[in-house]
Design a protein around this motif. Structure first.
Motif, PDB file in Angstrom:
ATOM      1  N   TRP A   1     -20.555   4.185 -53.271  1.00  0.00           N
ATOM      2  CA  TRP A   1     -20.806   5.225 -52.277  1.00  0.00           C
ATOM      3  C   TRP A   1     -21.735   4.788 -51.148  1.00  0.00           C
ATOM      4  N   LYS A   2     -22.685   3.912 -51.445  1.00  0.00           N
ATOM      5  CA  LYS A   2     -23.649   3.538 -50.396  1.00  0.00           C
ATOM      6  C   LYS A   2     -22.952   2.850 -49.211  1.00  0.00           C
ATOM      7  N   ASN A   3     -21.760   2.274 -49.465  1.00  0.00           N
ATOM      8  CA  ASN A   3     -21.008   1.647 -48.367  1.00  0.00           C
ATOM      9  C   ASN A   3     -20.190   2.651 -47.548  1.00  0.00           C
ATOM     10  N   TRP A   4     -20.126   3.885 -48.021  1.00  0.00           N
ATOM     11  CA  TRP A   4     -19.201   4.855 -47.412  1.00  0.00           C
ATOM     12  C   TRP A   4     -19.925   6.178 -47.147  1.00  0.00           C
ATOM     13  N   PRO A   5     -20.918   6.200 -46.229  1.00  0.00           N
ATOM     14  CA  PRO A   5     -21.731   7.420 -46.049  1.00  0.00           C
ATOM     15  C   PRO A   5     -20.916   8.667 -45.667  1.00  0.00           C
ATOM     16  N   ARG A   6     -19.921   8.523 -44.765  1.00  0.00           N
ATOM     17  CA  ARG A   6     -19.154   9.710 -44.336  1.00  0.00           C
ATOM     18  C   ARG A   6     -18.326  10.261 -45.506  1.00  0.00           C
ATOM     19  N   LEU A   7     -17.790   9.337 -46.271  1.00  0.00           N
ATOM     20  CA  LEU A   7     -16.977   9.711 -47.418  1.00  0.00           C
ATOM     21  C   LEU A   7     -17.847  10.374 -48.488  1.00  0.00           C
ATOM     22  N   LYS A   8     -19.048   9.847 -48.670  1.00  0.00           N
ATOM     23  CA  LYS A   8     -19.982  10.383 -49.656  1.00  0.00           C
ATOM     24  C   LYS A   8     -20.335  11.842 -49.347  1.00  0.00           C
ATOM     25  N   GLU A   9     -20.519  12.093 -48.068  1.00  0.00           N
ATOM     26  CA  GLU A   9     -20.836  13.456 -47.607  1.00  0.00           C
ATOM     27  C   GLU A   9     -19.687  14.413 -47.986  1.00  0.00           C
ATOM     28  N   TRP A  10     -18.453  13.961 -47.711  1.00  0.00           N
ATOM     29  CA  TRP A  10     -17.271  14.761 -48.068  1.00  0.00           C
ATOM     30  C   TRP A  10     -17.193  14.940 -49.587  1.00  0.00           C
ATOM     31  N   TYR A  11     -17.442  13.873 -50.338  1.00  0.00           N
ATOM     32  CA  TYR A  11     -17.314  13.940 -51.797  1.00  0.00           C
ATOM     33  C   TYR A  11     -18.415  14.819 -52.401  1.00  0.00           C
ATOM     34  N   GLN A  12     -19.582  14.844 -51.750  1.00  0.00           N
ATOM     35  CA  GLN A  12     -20.651  15.746 -52.210  1.00  0.00           C
ATOM     36  C   GLN A  12     -20.204  17.202 -52.117  1.00  0.00           C
ATOM     37  N   LYS A  13     -19.571  17.520 -50.987  1.00  0.00           N
ATOM     38  CA  LYS A  13     -19.069  18.899 -50.811  1.00  0.00           C
ATOM     39  C   LYS A  13     -17.975  19.204 -51.835  1.00  0.00           C
ATOM     40  N   PHE A  14     -17.116  18.220 -52.071  1.00  0.00           N
ATOM     41  CA  PHE A  14     -16.032  18.384 -53.049  1.00  0.00           C
ATOM     42  C   PHE A  14     -16.598  18.628 -54.451  1.00  0.00           C
ATOM     43  N   LYS A  15     -17.543  17.756 -54.834  1.00  0.00           N
ATOM     44  CA  LYS A  15     -18.135  17.832 -56.177  1.00  0.00           C
ATOM     45  C   LYS A  15     -18.849  19.160 -56.443  1.00  0.00           C
TER      46      LYS A  15
ATOM     47  N   PRO B   1     -13.193   9.333 -75.203  1.00  0.00           N
ATOM     48  CA  PRO B   1     -13.752   8.396 -76.188  1.00  0.00           C
ATOM     49  C   PRO B   1     -13.531   6.940 -75.758  1.00  0.00           C
ATOM     50  N   GLY B   2     -14.596   6.136 -75.879  1.00  0.00           N
ATOM     51  CA  GLY B   2     -14.480   4.711 -75.535  1.00  0.00           C
ATOM     52  C   GLY B   2     -14.860   4.400 -74.103  1.00  0.00           C
ATOM     53  N   LEU B   3     -15.069   5.439 -73.289  1.00  0.00           N
ATOM     54  CA  LEU B   3     -15.417   5.213 -71.879  1.00  0.00           C
ATOM     55  C   LEU B   3     -16.671   6.001 -71.527  1.00  0.00           C
ATOM     56  N   THR B   4     -17.599   5.360 -70.819  1.00  0.00           N
ATOM     57  CA  THR B   4     -18.826   6.042 -70.413  1.00  0.00           C
ATOM     58  C   THR B   4     -18.945   5.982 -68.896  1.00  0.00           C
ATOM     59  N   PRO B   5     -19.042   7.128 -68.245  1.00  0.00           N
ATOM     60  CA  PRO B   5     -19.155   7.103 -66.779  1.00  0.00           C
ATOM     61  C   PRO B   5     -20.546   6.662 -66.346  1.00  0.00           C
ATOM     62  N   PRO B   6     -20.707   6.274 -65.080  1.00  0.00           N
ATOM     63  CA  PRO B   6     -22.049   5.932 -64.583  1.00  0.00           C
ATOM     64  C   PRO B   6     -22.960   7.170 -64.661  1.00  0.00           C
ATOM     65  N   ARG B   7     -24.267   6.936 -64.676  1.00  0.00           N
ATOM     66  CA  ARG B   7     -25.233   8.026 -64.809  1.00  0.00           C
ATOM     67  C   ARG B   7     -25.073   9.097 -63.725  1.00  0.00           C
ATOM     68  N   TYR B   8     -24.767   8.645 -62.494  1.00  0.00           N
ATOM     69  CA  TYR B   8     -24.708   9.575 -61.353  1.00  0.00           C
ATOM     70  C   TYR B   8     -23.390  10.346 -61.280  1.00  0.00           C
ATOM     71  N   TYR B   9     -22.434  10.032 -62.163  1.00  0.00           N
ATOM     72  CA  TYR B   9     -21.056  10.544 -62.045  1.00  0.00           C
ATOM     73  C   TYR B   9     -20.964  12.057 -61.811  1.00  0.00           C
ATOM     74  N   ALA B  10     -21.712  12.834 -62.611  1.00  0.00           N
ATOM     75  CA  ALA B  10     -21.587  14.302 -62.489  1.00  0.00           C
ATOM     76  C   ALA B  10     -22.654  14.889 -61.558  1.00  0.00           C
ATOM     77  N   ASP B  11     -23.558  14.055 -61.062  1.00  0.00           N
ATOM     78  CA  ASP B  11     -24.655  14.567 -60.208  1.00  0.00           C
ATOM     79  C   ASP B  11     -24.200  14.908 -58.800  1.00  0.00           C
ATOM     80  N   LEU B  12     -24.780  15.951 -58.267  1.00  0.00           N
ATOM     81  CA  LEU B  12     -24.467  16.273 -56.875  1.00  0.00           C
ATOM     82  C   LEU B  12     -25.225  15.373 -55.925  1.00  0.00           C
ATOM     83  N   ASP B  13     -26.317  14.826 -56.408  1.00  0.00           N
ATOM     84  CA  ASP B  13     -27.110  13.885 -55.608  1.00  0.00           C
ATOM     85  C   ASP B  13     -26.881  12.499 -56.226  1.00  0.00           C
ATOM     86  N   PHE B  14     -26.132  11.660 -55.521  1.00  0.00           N
ATOM     87  CA  PHE B  14     -25.738  10.384 -56.149  1.00  0.00           C
ATOM     88  C   PHE B  14     -25.887   9.208 -55.168  1.00  0.00           C
TER      89      PHE B  14
END
Lengths: 225, 225
Positions: free
Chosen positions: A184-198, A212-225
């Motif tokens: 996300w840090k490479n895509w600020p405009r996209l991140k802004e859109w995805y924040q609204k989506f999330k 089972p068997g897969l663990t998402p990154p810590r920030y996955y469900a956070d609105l602030d990522f």
């Protein structure tokens, strides 16, 4: 009563859930393993691929398989909270982008990244192939650039309003984000859109799903990522 | 003025042509070679895959790529000669079957038969692989059986009325029929449906198309076959 047959990390199933959620329709979730389909599910849906919506109506049961048909059905039958824009141009652009994600993005990105990082884990198919991952990541960058180009012209992907196009793109990206594939840090405009989506109430429950068997990154469900 | 970018033996392009034809909309055809896309076409359609509809409207030019978006657009903007049925159930069933043909049929049949018998000829990719052809023909039989099962319950594929589902199925079968891959004598109910499909004014011009290097069977364009 409504039941949605789904698989948690399937972008098409996620789209159907979000479409129902946007319309504030109540539904029960029934999980399906796409790689081990039951006879019961096949009898309901000869496609054998989630999502499938089963709805009891005054005219009898309706069974709809496929994300496009389900999304159009909820838009067709529930006018509140539209997920297609007000003009034919808006609607055409949203539907064009839905096909973009369900066909082009699926073939060029999911067939590489989701296949290597999810399907192989779930089906015991071995380790991801790094050359295939690299190709999928290159393709992903092309798609993210295209999304940024669209978002430089409009607040939402298909125009002025949130639409099926945002549901399609967001559902796909949320699956890749579960795998830590979107930097996300490479895509600020996209991140802004995805924040609204999330932050949409229709999306929040999906981000709580785990496989089972897969663990998402810590920030996955956070609105602030 | 309207222009449809198409490739003659592409089931998606054929569907868009038939949808426009059903609505009695005038359009100019612009052929595209899907295996050698021009910069001009890519500038118009970053998808790079026909069909693409370009329409001049009072609000400026509309560009739509993708058979589903184009078909929905003509239905949305031209109410005469509907290609979606009168009830939400009819429309859901038609859209479900469109996805069936554009996704499942494409993956299970076209990826085998059209790839081996058309793409290899057009791109100089060598002779068809007989094992792949055999697999594709097995899959095709499954799909034809499913169509017969539907047509035993209804006059048209999605219900009482001709719809997008018939356009999708007919467009796909017409491409395979061009290659002599549908053995009509084994499928009398299907043949009856296909005769009605073939006789529609929207379909007739498509059956006159030819592709260099490929010759359809003698009966291909005949109404009596």
């Amino acid at each position: 009563m409504r039941t949605l047959y789904h698989w948690p990390l399937d972008p098409a199933s996620r789209q159907a859930r979000i479409a129902l959620g946007e319309k504030k329709l109540k539904f029960r979730l029934e999980p399906i393993n796409p790689w081990s389909i039951s006879e019961k599910y096949l009898a309901l849906s000869p496609e054998g691929t989630p999502p499938t919506l089963v709805e009891a109506t005054p005219d009898g049961q309706i069974v709809i398989t496929g994300v496009r048909a389900i999304s159009e059905y909820v838009e067709d039958t529930t006018s509140r909270h539209p997920i297609l824009g007000p003009t034919p141009r808006d609607r055409a652009e949203a539907r064009r982008l839905c096909s973009w994600f369900d066909e082009k993005f699926t073939q060029e990105v999911n067939a590489y990244l989701l296949h290597e990082k999810v399907e192989k884990i779930v089906t015991g198919g071995g380790n991801p192939d790094t050359a295939i991952l690299r190709a999928g990541r290159d393709h992903l960058n092309f798609h993210l650039e295209y999304m940024v180009w669209l978002l430089e012209q409009r607040p939402w992907l298909a125009g002025h309003d949130f639409s099926m196009a945002d549901i399609a793109a967001g559902a796909h990206l949320s699956c890749l984000d579960f795998l830590g594939e979107v930097h996300w840090k490479n895509w600020p405009r996209l991140k802004e859109w995805y924040q609204k989506f999330k932050s949409r109430p229709s999306v929040r429950p999906i981000l709580a799903d785990r496989v089972p068997g897969l663990t998402p990154p810590r920030y996955y469900a956070d609105l602030d990522f």
